[in-house]
Design a protein around this motif. Structure first.
Motif, PDB file in Angstrom:
ATOM      1  N   MET A  25      21.561  53.678  59.899  1.00  0.00           N
ATOM      2  CA  MET A  25      22.195  53.509  61.180  1.00  0.00           C
ATOM      3  C   MET A  25      21.471  52.566  62.005  1.00  0.00           C
ATOM      4  N   ARG A  26      22.309  51.798  62.900  1.00  0.00           N
ATOM      5  CA  ARG A  26      21.677  51.150  64.122  1.00  0.00           C
ATOM      6  C   ARG A  26      21.703  52.314  65.002  1.00  0.00           C
ATOM      7  N   GLY A  27      20.634  52.597  65.654  1.00  0.00           N
ATOM      8  CA  GLY A  27      20.677  53.363  66.900  1.00  0.00           C
ATOM      9  C   GLY A  27      20.053  52.631  68.320  1.00  0.00           C
ATOM     10  N   GLY A  28      20.895  52.077  69.225  1.00  0.00           N
ATOM     11  CA  GLY A  28      20.581  51.207  70.168  1.00  0.00           C
ATOM     12  C   GLY A  28      19.832  50.013  69.613  1.00  0.00           C
ATOM     13  N   THR A  29      18.669  49.674  69.767  1.00  0.00           N
ATOM     14  CA  THR A  29      18.133  48.263  69.465  1.00  0.00           C
ATOM     15  C   THR A  29      16.972  48.536  68.300  1.00  0.00           C
ATOM     16  N   SER A  30      17.308  49.976  67.530  1.00  0.00           N
ATOM     17  CA  SER A  30      16.445  50.153  66.471  1.00  0.00           C
ATOM     18  C   SER A  30      17.309  50.519  65.456  1.00  0.00           C
ATOM     19  N   GLY A  89      27.181  42.025  69.760  1.00  0.00           N
ATOM     20  CA  GLY A  89      28.675  42.533  69.946  1.00  0.00           C
ATOM     21  C   GLY A  89      28.706  43.565  70.612  1.00  0.00           C
ATOM     22  N   THR A  90      29.746  44.433  70.605  1.00  0.00           N
ATOM     23  CA  THR A  90      30.317  45.409  71.612  1.00  0.00           C
ATOM     24  C   THR A  90      30.324  46.844  70.478  1.00  0.00           C
ATOM     25  N   SER A  91      30.329  48.063  71.040  1.00  0.00           N
ATOM     26  CA  SER A  91      30.531  49.060  70.321  1.00  0.00           C
ATOM     27  C   SER A  91      30.958  50.182  71.346  1.00  0.00           C
ATOM     28  N   ALA A  92      31.222  51.482  70.710  1.00  0.00           N
ATOM     29  CA  ALA A  92      31.547  52.578  71.575  1.00  0.00           C
ATOM     30  C   ALA A  92      30.474  53.257  72.224  1.00  0.00           C
ATOM     31  N   PRO A  93      30.390  53.509  73.406  1.00  0.00           N
ATOM     32  CA  PRO A  93      29.431  53.827  74.241  1.00  0.00           C
ATOM     33  C   PRO A  93      28.806  55.104  73.692  1.00  0.00           C
ATOM     34  N   LEU A 109      35.207  60.284  64.338  1.00  0.00           N
ATOM     35  CA  LEU A 109      34.399  59.547  65.006  1.00  0.00           C
ATOM     36  C   LEU A 109      34.712  57.832  65.078  1.00  0.00           C
ATOM     37  N   THR A 110      34.348  57.180  65.893  1.00  0.00           N
ATOM     38  CA  THR A 110      34.656  55.644  65.887  1.00  0.00           C
ATOM     39  C   THR A 110      33.386  54.991  66.552  1.00  0.00           C
ATOM     40  N   TYR A 111      33.265  53.836  66.051  1.00  0.00           N
ATOM     41  CA  TYR A 111      32.294  53.040  66.447  1.00  0.00           C
ATOM     42  C   TYR A 111      32.722  51.667  67.129  1.00  0.00           C
ATOM     43  N   GLU A 112      34.126  51.745  67.533  1.00  0.00           N
ATOM     44  CA  GLU A 112      34.752  50.652  68.120  1.00  0.00           C
ATOM     45  C   GLU A 112      34.485  50.768  69.448  1.00  0.00           C
ATOM     46  N   GLY A 113      34.144  49.858  70.317  1.00  0.00           N
ATOM     47  CA  GLY A 113      34.241  49.712  71.741  1.00  0.00           C
ATOM     48  C   GLY A 113      33.983  48.565  72.374  1.00  0.00           C
TER      49      GLY A 113
END
Length: 366
Positions: free
Chosen positions: A11-16, A156-160, A143-147
């Motif tokens: 996973m990418r979590g935030g900037t890690s 890019g952008t992702s789900a908050p 579960l979605t990662y799109e946002g």
């Protein structure tokens, strides 16, 4: 078999980023666990060429999840910071950026069932005892990662992912101000030693002859600064009751300067032997608390007092991060809660492989 397969979600979590495991799929003994994680990440080589690390401290992080043994929480989150170039693992700190991916990873692993529209996951940070609530988007129970949420330091952008932190003051040392002082002087430089989500030694950039607006690369090239900072960090660790911190990544170090791009304050954060390319979620809470507390090294750097709830905007090396701080001043500064918005994304899943000579797996113990 010459290799041991361990299931994981990457996973990418935030900037890690890093691997997320079920705790039950790894050794219980911490010494054995450390050797497994060193092999998984490929620690001991600057490129982590024999593992899945990314050659930077923000890409050699590990999350280990399990159903919580805490009555309050849903998930226990055990964090490990694996060294890039040394064969070592630090289990003392936690990581808020990696925590950004815990909710989604818990759903991916089947530890939590997704709810309709949004799923709330109560997280117990095992390393420090801090509590956090993560809210992830699950439209229609999926579960979605799109946002369209964007955070500095991640493309890019992702789900908050909304994170709310509680019980983070003194979570590592037992005290908001571990030395008992708003300001200590170490090697002639005033510092504030504060423990909010992460114990941090905080100084003014100008006291090191810095502007506080340097890039991460410029700071990393300043070897004289790092040598002085490390000496101060070790002394501060002893003053904070943390003992010999030469082999630990905590306490971290931060420097402050007046904001210049419309934020509340400018900050640079160290991990501690490299400059963080953006800003740690845990570090952001501590630096924001320092900015709000009268009498710290932040005095004079923030133009005016900010009333609770305070939206503190930290200008960092790659942009900004906002921390919503709820606090009271009835008995000095008292932090009630801190909230941030991050994003996360699943990058891969399956099995990661390590040599069986390092660990033969759980089934070998049966």
């Amino acid at each position: 078999m010459t290799q041991t397969a361990i299931p994981y979600v990457f996973m990418r979590g935030g900037t890690s980023r890093g691997p997320y495991f079920r705790r039950e799929d790894l050794p219980e003994d911490l010494d054995d666990l450390a050797q497994v994680l060193i092999a998984v990440l490929g620690a001991g080589h600057p490129l982590n060429i024999d593992g899945i690390g990314g050659g930077a401290a923000v890409t050699t992080k590990v999350a280990m999840l399990s159903k919580s043994q805490n009555n309050w929480a849903d998930v226990d989150y055990f964090f490990a910071q694996v060294s890039v170039e040394e064969g070592s693992v630090d289990f003392k700190p936690t990581c808020g950026n990696i925590m950004s991916g815990v909710g989604a990873a818990a759903i991916e692993m089947g530890l939590i069932d997704a709810q309709k529209d949004e799923t709330e996951i109560r997280i117990n940070a095992v390393n420090t005892g801090a509590r956090a609530v993560a809210r992830v988007k699950t439209p229609g129970g999926m579960l979605t990662y799109e946002g369209d949420t964007e955070i500095a330091g991640a493309p890019g952008t992702s789900a908050p992912v909304q994170l709310s932190f509680m019980g983070v003051a003194g979570s590592s040392t037992g005290a908001f101000l571990p030395t008992g002082n708003l300001i200590d002087t170490i090697d002639g430089i005033p510092v504030t030693c504060m423990d909010v989500a992460m114990p941090v030694v905080i100084a003014r950039a100008v006291d090191f002859g810095l502007s506080g607006y340097e890039s991460a690369a410029e700071l990393d090239d300043n070897q004289a600064f790092f040598e002085r900072m490390e000496g101060m960090r070790r002394q501060a660790g002893a003053l904070m009751g943390m003992g010999d911190v030469s082999g630990s990544v905590t306490p971290k170090f931060g420097i402050l300067a007046p904001a210049r791009n419309g934020g509340t304050i400018a900050a640079r954060y160290f991990m501690p032997h490299r400059t963080h390319p953006t800003m740690a979620v845990t570090g952001a809470q501590c630096l924001a608390s320092c900015a709000l507390t009268p009498g710290t090294v932040a005095d004079g750097l923030v133009p005016q007092a900010i009333q609770s709830p305070a939206n503190v905007v930290l200008e960092h090396a790659s942009g900004t991060i906002e921390v919503l701080v709820e606090y009271s001043m009835d008995n000095g500064f008292e932090l009630n809660a801190a909230g941030l918005v991050r994003t996360a994304r699943k990058l891969a899943d399956g099995h990661v492989y390590i040599p069986s000579r390092i660990w033969a797996g759980k089934e070998a113990l049966v």
